[in-house]
Scaffold this motif. Structure first.
Motif, PDB file in Angstrom:
ATOM      1  N   UNK A 391       0.939  -1.243  -0.106  1.00 22.36           N
ATOM      2  CA  UNK A 391       0.057  -0.205  -0.166  1.00 22.36           C
ATOM      3  C   UNK A 391       0.894   1.419   0.033  1.00 22.36           C
ATOM      4  N   UNK A 392       0.437   2.348  -0.612  1.00 23.18           N
ATOM      5  CA  UNK A 392       1.316   3.407  -0.613  1.00 23.18           C
ATOM      6  C   UNK A 392       0.961   4.427   0.258  1.00 23.18           C
ATOM      7  N   UNK A 393      -0.151   4.670   0.852  1.00 17.56           N
ATOM      8  CA  UNK A 393      -0.580   5.577   1.823  1.00 17.56           C
ATOM      9  C   UNK A 393      -1.727   5.093   2.560  1.00 17.56           C
ATOM     10  N   UNK A 394      -2.840   4.924   1.928  1.00 18.13           N
ATOM     11  CA  UNK A 394      -4.031   4.788   2.779  1.00 18.13           C
ATOM     12  C   UNK A 394      -4.158   3.129   3.285  1.00 18.13           C
ATOM     13  N   UNK A 395      -3.994   3.091   4.732  1.00 17.28           N
ATOM     14  CA  UNK A 395      -3.881   1.769   5.246  1.00 17.28           C
ATOM     15  C   UNK A 395      -2.590   0.968   5.329  1.00 17.28           C
ATOM     16  N   UNK A 396      -1.513   1.719   4.681  1.00 14.28           N
ATOM     17  CA  UNK A 396      -0.179   1.363   4.927  1.00 14.28           C
ATOM     18  C   UNK A 396       0.410   1.487   6.336  1.00 14.28           C
ATOM     19  N   UNK A 397       1.153   0.451   6.883  1.00  9.36           N
ATOM     20  CA  UNK A 397       1.708   0.447   8.134  1.00  9.36           C
ATOM     21  C   UNK A 397       2.988   1.135   8.313  1.00  9.36           C
ATOM     22  N   UNK A 398       3.701   1.388   9.607  1.00  8.90           N
ATOM     23  CA  UNK A 398       4.680   2.324   9.916  1.00  8.90           C
ATOM     24  C   UNK A 398       5.833   1.124  10.313  1.00  8.90           C
ATOM     25  N   UNK A 399       6.881   1.276   9.839  1.00  8.15           N
ATOM     26  CA  UNK A 399       7.989   0.168  10.072  1.00  8.15           C
ATOM     27  C   UNK A 399       8.369   0.759  11.402  1.00  8.15           C
ATOM     28  N   UNK A 400       8.559  -0.249  12.471  1.00  8.00           N
ATOM     29  CA  UNK A 400       9.240  -0.230  13.634  1.00  8.00           C
ATOM     30  C   UNK A 400       8.120   0.659  14.504  1.00  8.00           C
ATOM     31  N   UNK A 401       6.818   0.478  14.254  1.00  5.31           N
ATOM     32  CA  UNK A 401       5.746   1.308  15.080  1.00  5.31           C
ATOM     33  C   UNK A 401       5.803   0.936  16.447  1.00  5.31           C
ATOM     34  N   UNK A 402       5.840  -0.395  16.702  1.00  4.58           N
ATOM     35  CA  UNK A 402       5.730  -0.818  18.257  1.00  4.58           C
ATOM     36  C   UNK A 402       6.702  -0.028  18.965  1.00  4.58           C
ATOM     37  N   UNK A 403       7.772  -0.116  18.654  1.00  6.89           N
ATOM     38  CA  UNK A 403       8.967   0.247  19.434  1.00  6.89           C
ATOM     39  C   UNK A 403       8.480   1.883  19.720  1.00  6.89           C
ATOM     40  N   UNK A 404       8.512   2.658  18.483  1.00  2.42           N
ATOM     41  CA  UNK A 404       8.176   4.096  18.629  1.00  2.42           C
ATOM     42  C   UNK A 404       7.061   4.374  19.473  1.00  2.42           C
ATOM     43  N   UNK A 405       5.827   3.658  19.545  1.00  2.00           N
ATOM     44  CA  UNK A 405       4.739   3.886  20.444  1.00  2.00           C
ATOM     45  C   UNK A 405       5.107   3.644  21.790  1.00  2.00           C
ATOM     46  N   UNK A 406       5.880   2.925  22.021  1.00  3.03           N
ATOM     47  CA  UNK A 406       6.419   2.821  23.744  1.00  3.03           C
ATOM     48  C   UNK A 406       7.149   3.950  24.200  1.00  3.03           C
ATOM     49  N   UNK A 407       7.870   4.440  23.133  1.00  2.00           N
ATOM     50  CA  UNK A 407       8.585   5.757  23.260  1.00  2.00           C
ATOM     51  C   UNK A 407       7.635   7.030  23.353  1.00  2.00           C
ATOM     52  N   UNK A 408       6.706   6.997  22.565  1.00  2.00           N
ATOM     53  CA  UNK A 408       5.778   8.000  22.309  1.00  2.00           C
ATOM     54  C   UNK A 408       5.067   8.152  23.720  1.00  2.00           C
ATOM     55  N   UNK A 409       4.672   6.723  24.572  1.00  2.00           N
ATOM     56  CA  UNK A 409       3.845   6.786  25.400  1.00  2.00           C
ATOM     57  C   UNK A 409       4.878   7.277  26.823  1.00  2.00           C
ATOM     58  N   UNK A 410       6.104   6.993  26.689  1.00  2.08           N
ATOM     59  CA  UNK A 410       6.694   7.707  27.855  1.00  2.08           C
ATOM     60  C   UNK A 410       6.976   9.096  27.532  1.00  2.08           C
ATOM     61  N   UNK A 411       7.218   9.525  26.409  1.00  2.00           N
ATOM     62  CA  UNK A 411       7.413  11.073  26.260  1.00  2.00           C
ATOM     63  C   UNK A 411       6.076  11.855  26.364  1.00  2.00           C
ATOM     64  N   UNK A 412       4.976  11.252  26.025  1.00  2.00           N
ATOM     65  CA  UNK A 412       3.646  11.992  26.291  1.00  2.00           C
ATOM     66  C   UNK A 412       2.682  11.302  27.211  1.00  2.00           C
ATOM     67  N   UNK A 413       3.087  11.116  28.532  1.00  2.00           N
ATOM     68  CA  UNK A 413       2.252  10.431  29.572  1.00  2.00           C
ATOM     69  C   UNK A 413       1.005  11.011  29.481  1.00  2.00           C
ATOM     70  N   UNK A 414      -0.116   9.922  29.518  1.00  2.00           N
ATOM     71  CA  UNK A 414      -1.496  10.225  29.738  1.00  2.00           C
ATOM     72  C   UNK A 414      -2.302  10.474  28.219  1.00  2.00           C
ATOM     73  N   UNK A 415      -1.519  11.223  27.284  1.00  2.00           N
ATOM     74  CA  UNK A 415      -1.943  11.614  26.265  1.00  2.00           C
ATOM     75  C   UNK A 415      -2.507  10.450  25.249  1.00  2.00           C
TER      76      UNK A 415
END
Length: 421
Positions: A391-415
């Motif tokens: 998929x080019x854009x619509x519905x395409x996944x993001x490589x390495x997202x799970x690791x990035x999501x964990x770091x976003x949770x730490x950087x933006x707590x509660x949001x």
């Protein structure tokens, strides 16, 4: 006719072609069967004598199709109550032709190009108004897509623009078609909307952000853009806690416009030390070294690009590597823009802003449909034998997202609480 076609004596499509004749006979027999069912008896059946209704000849009509114009004899009844379903009354086109017209339009062909194409290939003479009406029929669908509800929280938004030419009165002017792409909490990308503006500025971007907010967007963690005038302020006014990040790829390209081809590798290598630095202090040191270097003195305008964008670039350095990779890598968006630019180039200019949005939306849908069909052909094949594009854009996944999501949770707590599936 089959024998003649095999000998090259009959064309497959167009006037007098094999396929139009075959379709004509099938449709006429089908409508005759519908009339039998409507009257309750077959043609010549004695059971029909003395009934209240009977056959009453036929009415000639011509319908356009994917294989050419097809002349039909539509059967009638004396009571005038027969309504054929195969080719309804008033129908001038068979199913499938609309889809083909829209596909050609999405590929960049103008209404006049499509008209000429059907006349040459199928011998079908469709009016300019007919083709325009078919393509305009998707406008309601575009408006529904442009106003659909959105998720409340988006970890990342990308904002990019391509130039389109739109007729304004008696002149053709350059305008910017801005495409907003969001990465949801599952790491899946979506095109959130397309906006064409006459002049960039805070007022325009405030209206775009307001539309997104009205469609349900309550919070954005990171907004990545290319320093469009008024955009950072509009984002921060709508979502005060959003980190507005100038796209690193755009900064690199903007700087390289001032650097000769033979020096770009050396200059880009020095820039890499800046945007891969561990923190702001290390980046500033690397940037000062570049400024004082031979390359920096040779290309002061390229250095100035980064100097002007420094305040909007430095938020990037606060992110850990996994998040940096998400907001730095814009390959899929650049690929989309490349495809759209090819289509726009074929079109020349648009009669209105709505026409530009309509084509861009159709083009994105067409690109994803083609890729989906290619992937479907690979279904069941071993992974090393599949050639269908992702998929080019619509519905395409993001490589390495799970690791990035964990770091976003730490950087933006509660949001992100309550918004992760």
């Amino acid at each position: 006719m089959i024998a003649q076609a095999g000998q090259g004596g009959v064309a497959l499509t167009g006037e007098g072609g094999f396929l139009p004749e075959l379709i004509r006979r099938v449709l006429e027999r089908g409508m005759a069967a519908e009339l039998d069912d409507h009257l309750g008896y077959e043609k010549g059946d004695p059971a029909g004598r003395g009934t209240a209704n009977s056959r009453n000849g036929s009415t000639p009509k011509t319908v356009a199709s994917e294989v050419g114009d097809i002349p039909l004899a539509t059967p009638r009844d004396r009571a005038g109550t027969f309504e054929p379903r195969l080719v309804p009354k008033g129908a001038r086109r068979l199913g499938g032709l609309e889809e083909q017209i829209i596909s050609l339009y999405a590929g960049g062909m103008t209404v006049r190009d499509i008209q000429t194409h059907f006349a040459r290939t199928l011998g079908t003479d469709l009016s300019h108004e007919t083709i325009a009406n078919i393509t305009d029929a998707v406008l309601e669908e575009v408006k529904a897509w442009q106003s659909r509800p959105l998720d409340e929280v988006w970890p990342v938004l990308f904002l990019d623009a391509i130039v389109v030419k739109v007729r304004d009165g008696g002149q053709v002017r350059n305008r910017h078609a801005h495409i907003v792409i969001g990465v949801d909490t599952d790491g899946v990308k979506h095109v959130l909307g397309i906006w064409v503006d006459a002049s960039e500025g805070a007022k325009f971007w405030a209206s775009v952000c307001a539309q997104l907010a009205n469609r349900g967007v309550r919070d954005v963690l990171i907004a990545c853009c290319d320093g469009l005038p008024g955009l950072p302020e509009a984002i921060e006014a709508t979502w005060p806690r959003t980190v507005v990040q100038t796209c690193v790829v755009h900064l690199i390209r903007a700087a390289n416009r001032y650097v000769s081809d033979k020096d770009r590798k050396v200059f880009s290598r020095a820039l890499k030390d800046v945007y891969t630095a561990a923190d702001v202090d290390a980046a500033r040191t690397a940037f000062e070294e570049l400024t004082d270097s031979e390359m920096g003195r040779k290309y002061p305008a390229a250095v100035a690009v980064w100097e002007r964008a420094w305040e909007r670039f430095t938020p990037f350095l606060a992110f850990p590597p996994a998040v940096r990779r998400v907001i730095y890598t814009t390959n899929s968006i650049e690929s989309l823009n490349y495809q759209l630019r090819k289509i726009i180039k074929n079109r020349g200019h648009f009669p209105s802003d709505d026409a530009a949005v309509k084509l861009l939306w159709l083009a994105i849908r067409d690109i994803e449909d083609k890729r989906a069909r290619a992937r479907e052909k690979d279904r069941g094949k071993p992974a090393n034998q599949r050639s269908g594009p992702a998929k080019l854009i619509e519905g395409a996944g993001t490589h390495g997202w799970k690791i990035a999501l964990n770091q976003l949770e730490l950087m933006f707590p509660d949001r992100l609480d309550g918004h992760i599936n």
